[in-house]
Scaffold this active site. Structure first.
Site, PDB file in Angstrom:
ATOM      1  N   ASP A  39       0.848  -1.186   0.000  1.00 20.44           N
ATOM      2  CA  ASP A  39       0.000   0.000   0.000  1.00 20.44           C
ATOM      3  C   ASP A  39       0.890   1.244   0.000  1.00 20.44           C
ATOM      4  OD1 ASP A  39      -3.213   0.518   0.967  1.00 20.44           O
ATOM      5  OD2 ASP A  39      -1.809   2.204   1.143  1.00 20.44           O
ATOM      6  N   ILE A  40       0.468   2.250  -0.739  1.00 21.19           N
ATOM      7  CA  ILE A  40       1.264   3.473  -0.875  1.00 21.19           C
ATOM      8  C   ILE A  40       1.261   4.294   0.420  1.00 21.19           C
ATOM      9  CG2 ILE A  40      -0.521   5.062  -1.729  1.00 21.19           C
ATOM     10  CD1 ILE A  40       1.422   5.809  -3.990  1.00 21.19           C
ATOM     11  N   ASN A  97     -12.874  -3.088   2.360  1.00 15.90           N
ATOM     12  CA  ASN A  97     -13.903  -2.051   2.404  1.00 15.90           C
ATOM     13  C   ASN A  97     -14.792  -2.167   1.186  1.00 15.90           C
ATOM     14  OD1 ASN A  97     -13.000  -0.670   4.784  1.00 15.90           O
ATOM     15  ND2 ASN A  97     -11.270   0.101   3.583  1.00 15.90           N
ATOM     16  N   HIS A 110     -10.496  -5.395  -3.362  1.00 16.58           N
ATOM     17  CA  HIS A 110      -9.159  -5.650  -2.822  1.00 16.58           C
ATOM     18  C   HIS A 110      -9.246  -6.019  -1.357  1.00 16.58           C
ATOM     19  CE1 HIS A 110     -10.044  -1.331  -2.444  1.00 16.58           C
ATOM     20  NE2 HIS A 110      -9.343  -1.336  -1.322  1.00 16.58           N
ATOM     21  N   HIS A 112      -7.025  -5.802   2.112  1.00 15.58           N
ATOM     22  CA  HIS A 112      -5.866  -5.258   2.815  1.00 15.58           C
ATOM     23  C   HIS A 112      -5.313  -6.359   3.710  1.00 15.58           C
ATOM     24  CE1 HIS A 112      -6.816  -0.826   2.263  1.00 15.58           C
ATOM     25  NE2 HIS A 112      -7.983  -1.352   1.982  1.00 15.58           N
TER      26      HIS A 112
END
Ligand code: AMP
Length: 126
Positions: A39-40, A97, A110, A112
């Site tokens: 993750d950025i 989410n 996606h 996480h």
């Protein structure tokens, strides 16, 4: 058949662009079903996103439209990524989410994957 409550898949969302290689990502895993990358804006020492290669917006969209092979391949990939990051023994959390109330920013399904420290309570109110 469309999934109730969902619009059309936006093929220019950031993860679609990552899949096409138009935006760089720090990949940790990829196979025919899934791609995983850091993750950025990490919210834990390890914060990786696992995405299916296909154009699915949400879990319902994915499970309604993807083949059984894609679904199995995707969730198997999530488990493999966790293992490859040595998270099985210390433990980790997965989270996905869906939609506005959950604050989904990127309309490509996606998961996480968080790890690398004690993660605390499951939901933080804000
Ligand atoms: P969500 O709010 O569940 O849709 O999560 C979207 C996640 O994507 C956030 O944690 C962002 O930090 C992350 N993100 C957005 N753009 C990128 C990018 N270019 N590379 C990696 N992660 C990204």
């Amino acid at each position: 058949m469309p999934v109730k409550g969902l619009g059309e898949y936006d093929s220019n969302n950031v993860f679609a662009r990552i899949l096409r290689g138009e935006i760089p990502s720090r990949r940790v895993f990829e196979n025919e079903f899934a791609v995983a990358f850091h993750d950025i804006a990490p919210q834990a020492p390890i914060h990786v996103l696992v995405i299916p290669r296909g154009p699915y917006i949400s879990l319902a969209d994915f499970t309604a439209k993807a083949s059984a092979e894609e679904i199995t391949g995707f969730f198997r990939a999530v488990g493999e990524v966790a293992q490859s990051l040595d998270l099985e023994a210390p433990g980790y959390r997965i989270l996905a989410n869906m939609g506005e109330d959950a604050g989904q920013e990127v309309p490509h399904f996606h998961v996480h994957l968080f790890g690398g420290r004690r993660l605390g309570v499951m939901l933080v109110h804000s």
